[in-house]
Design an enzyme around this catalytic site. Sequence first.
Site, PDB file in Angstrom:
ATOM      1  N   GLY A 147     -53.351 -43.515 -25.552  1.00  0.00           N
ATOM      2  CA  GLY A 147     -53.525 -42.069 -25.572  1.00  0.00           C
ATOM      3  C   GLY A 147     -54.513 -41.605 -26.637  1.00  0.00           C
ATOM      4  O   GLY A 147     -55.325 -40.715 -26.398  1.00  0.00           O
ATOM      5  N   THR A 148     -54.455 -42.234 -27.801  1.00  0.00           N
ATOM      6  CA  THR A 148     -55.340 -41.815 -28.896  1.00  0.00           C
ATOM      7  C   THR A 148     -56.797 -42.018 -28.510  1.00  0.00           C
ATOM      8  O   THR A 148     -57.640 -41.146 -28.724  1.00  0.00           O
ATOM      9  CB  THR A 148     -54.996 -42.609 -30.174  1.00  0.00           C
ATOM     10  OG1 THR A 148     -53.620 -42.381 -30.473  1.00  0.00           O
ATOM     11  CG2 THR A 148     -55.855 -42.189 -31.349  1.00  0.00           C
ATOM     12  N   GLN A 180     -47.191 -36.762 -23.207  1.00  0.00           N
ATOM     13  CA  GLN A 180     -45.734 -36.578 -23.167  1.00  0.00           C
ATOM     14  C   GLN A 180     -45.263 -35.907 -21.878  1.00  0.00           C
ATOM     15  O   GLN A 180     -44.061 -35.785 -21.666  1.00  0.00           O
ATOM     16  CB  GLN A 180     -45.269 -35.741 -24.371  1.00  0.00           C
ATOM     17  CG  GLN A 180     -45.512 -36.404 -25.725  1.00  0.00           C
ATOM     18  CD  GLN A 180     -44.601 -37.613 -25.982  1.00  0.00           C
ATOM     19  OE1 GLN A 180     -43.668 -37.887 -25.221  1.00  0.00           O
ATOM     20  NE2 GLN A 180     -44.874 -38.332 -27.057  1.00  0.00           N
ATOM     21  N   SER A 189     -50.793 -42.057 -21.531  1.00  0.00           N
ATOM     22  CA  SER A 189     -50.499 -43.281 -22.274  1.00  0.00           C
ATOM     23  C   SER A 189     -49.352 -44.003 -21.581  1.00  0.00           C
ATOM     24  O   SER A 189     -48.330 -43.387 -21.269  1.00  0.00           O
ATOM     25  CB  SER A 189     -50.105 -42.925 -23.709  1.00  0.00           C
ATOM     26  OG  SER A 189     -49.675 -44.070 -24.387  1.00  0.00           O
ATOM     27  N   ALA A 190     -49.514 -45.316 -21.370  1.00  0.00           N
ATOM     28  CA  ALA A 190     -48.517 -46.066 -20.589  1.00  0.00           C
ATOM     29  C   ALA A 190     -47.187 -46.221 -21.322  1.00  0.00           C
ATOM     30  O   ALA A 190     -46.115 -46.123 -20.719  1.00  0.00           O
ATOM     31  CB  ALA A 190     -49.086 -47.440 -20.236  1.00  0.00           C
ATOM     32  N   HIS A 191     -47.242 -46.453 -22.638  1.00  0.00           N
ATOM     33  CA  HIS A 191     -45.996 -46.847 -23.312  1.00  0.00           C
ATOM     34  C   HIS A 191     -45.017 -45.703 -23.492  1.00  0.00           C
ATOM     35  O   HIS A 191     -43.839 -45.942 -23.791  1.00  0.00           O
ATOM     36  CB  HIS A 191     -46.282 -47.565 -24.645  1.00  0.00           C
ATOM     37  CG  HIS A 191     -46.763 -46.704 -25.767  1.00  0.00           C
ATOM     38  ND1 HIS A 191     -46.023 -46.500 -26.898  1.00  0.00           N
ATOM     39  CD2 HIS A 191     -47.914 -46.026 -25.955  1.00  0.00           C
ATOM     40  CE1 HIS A 191     -46.717 -45.733 -27.742  1.00  0.00           C
ATOM     41  NE2 HIS A 191     -47.866 -45.438 -27.185  1.00  0.00           N
ATOM     42  N   THR A 195     -64.424 -55.591 -20.563  1.00  0.00           N
ATOM     43  CA  THR A 195     -63.430 -56.247 -19.704  1.00  0.00           C
ATOM     44  C   THR A 195     -62.097 -55.539 -19.886  1.00  0.00           C
ATOM     45  O   THR A 195     -61.623 -55.397 -21.011  1.00  0.00           O
ATOM     46  CB  THR A 195     -63.275 -57.729 -20.102  1.00  0.00           C
ATOM     47  OG1 THR A 195     -64.568 -58.324 -20.082  1.00  0.00           O
ATOM     48  CG2 THR A 195     -62.335 -58.464 -19.161  1.00  0.00           C
ATOM     49  N   CYS A 239     -45.814 -41.388 -36.283  1.00  0.00           N
ATOM     50  CA  CYS A 239     -46.986 -41.810 -37.047  1.00  0.00           C
ATOM     51  C   CYS A 239     -47.008 -41.188 -38.435  1.00  0.00           C
ATOM     52  O   CYS A 239     -47.716 -41.657 -39.300  1.00  0.00           O
ATOM     53  CB  CYS A 239     -48.271 -41.492 -36.289  1.00  0.00           C
ATOM     54  SG  CYS A 239     -48.156 -40.003 -35.338  1.00  0.00           S
TER      55      CYS A 239
END
Length: 348
Positions: free
Chosen positions: A68-69, A174, A188-190, A216, A293
Amino acid sequence: MHYLDHNASSPLRPEARAAMERAFDICGNPSSVHAAGRAARRIVEGAREQVAALVGAKPEEVIFTSGGTEANALALRGAVEGAAEAGERITRLFVSAIEHPGVLATVAHLAEHAPGLRVETISVNKDGLADLGATTLREGKGRALVAMMAANNETGVIQPVENVDTLLFVDAVQRPGRYDNASYVSLSAHKLGGPQGVGALIVRDGAPFAAPRAGTPNVAGIAGFGAVAACARIDSTLRDRFEAGLPSRAVVFGAGAARLANTSNFALPGIAAETALMALDLDGVMVSSGAACSSGSVKPSHVLKAMGVSDDLARCALRVSFGWNSTGADVDAALTSIGRLVARREAA
Ligand code: PLP
């Protein structure tokens, strides 16, 4: 163990793990033309379709990133540079006061380095809702770009992004979904139970954008992202049950606004967040103080500050966020631990 910090990172969903394990068996580089390369490419393209479907985009509008960042930084820099290259310079950048720190850092960088760019902050009200009425989003020559998150990671407050009618970037990390008026959308996947270190930026067809050269891709990570994009979203009632059981002295932030169903940000006045976090951790309950964070620093959250919360109260703020594998037992464990902490304090 009771993990209640899904807004920081959600445990890997079995669907993502299975997709990643399958992808780990493919050795090719997706840009190679041989059979192994084509197999890797099929995985990436399949996931691209799944991620596109999650946000109602075309597959070719999806750019995979390292999270995401990176997607946020790419959106802002790519928009500003792309518009300049196309001869339609962005002269005003409006950013909500409660954006993720990575967005605020990129905006600060652009304010210093992008020629002719003026940055203005969109304030929030006491419930943490961006106040669009207080700012004139257009005005002046050149193009305006608005950066506004779909929902805040600390409070869960859902932002009025659909009311913005100028060039718009939505950090949807979110709250992934359809934002048809947005030219740029980050994911963001996580946060969804996918792997860490994978994300995406959606750039709508025709939006100004300077794209960097792609390397890649993370094939297995992207496969995991695709798998969770296709999973049903969680509509949790656990948050309401949790807040109903909080001690009466607790102050819930953003309670007057529409919020994500999984997020509760609250303070136990007089009990510092760091103290509460450790007490809960000893009971096997994992929550966060402010944003993950900024944990480890005792600075009050910029989000709560923007809402007018006093520094003293903001230093007591805890965030509980539920996710795909949360249960009522997690709620009960958290409430028991909080109740014990408050009772110990009152007895002292
Ligand atoms: N944007 C928001 C709203 C977030 O909550 C986060 C995660 O904390 C990010 C961006 C950054 O995402 P990532 O951890 O994938 O870099």
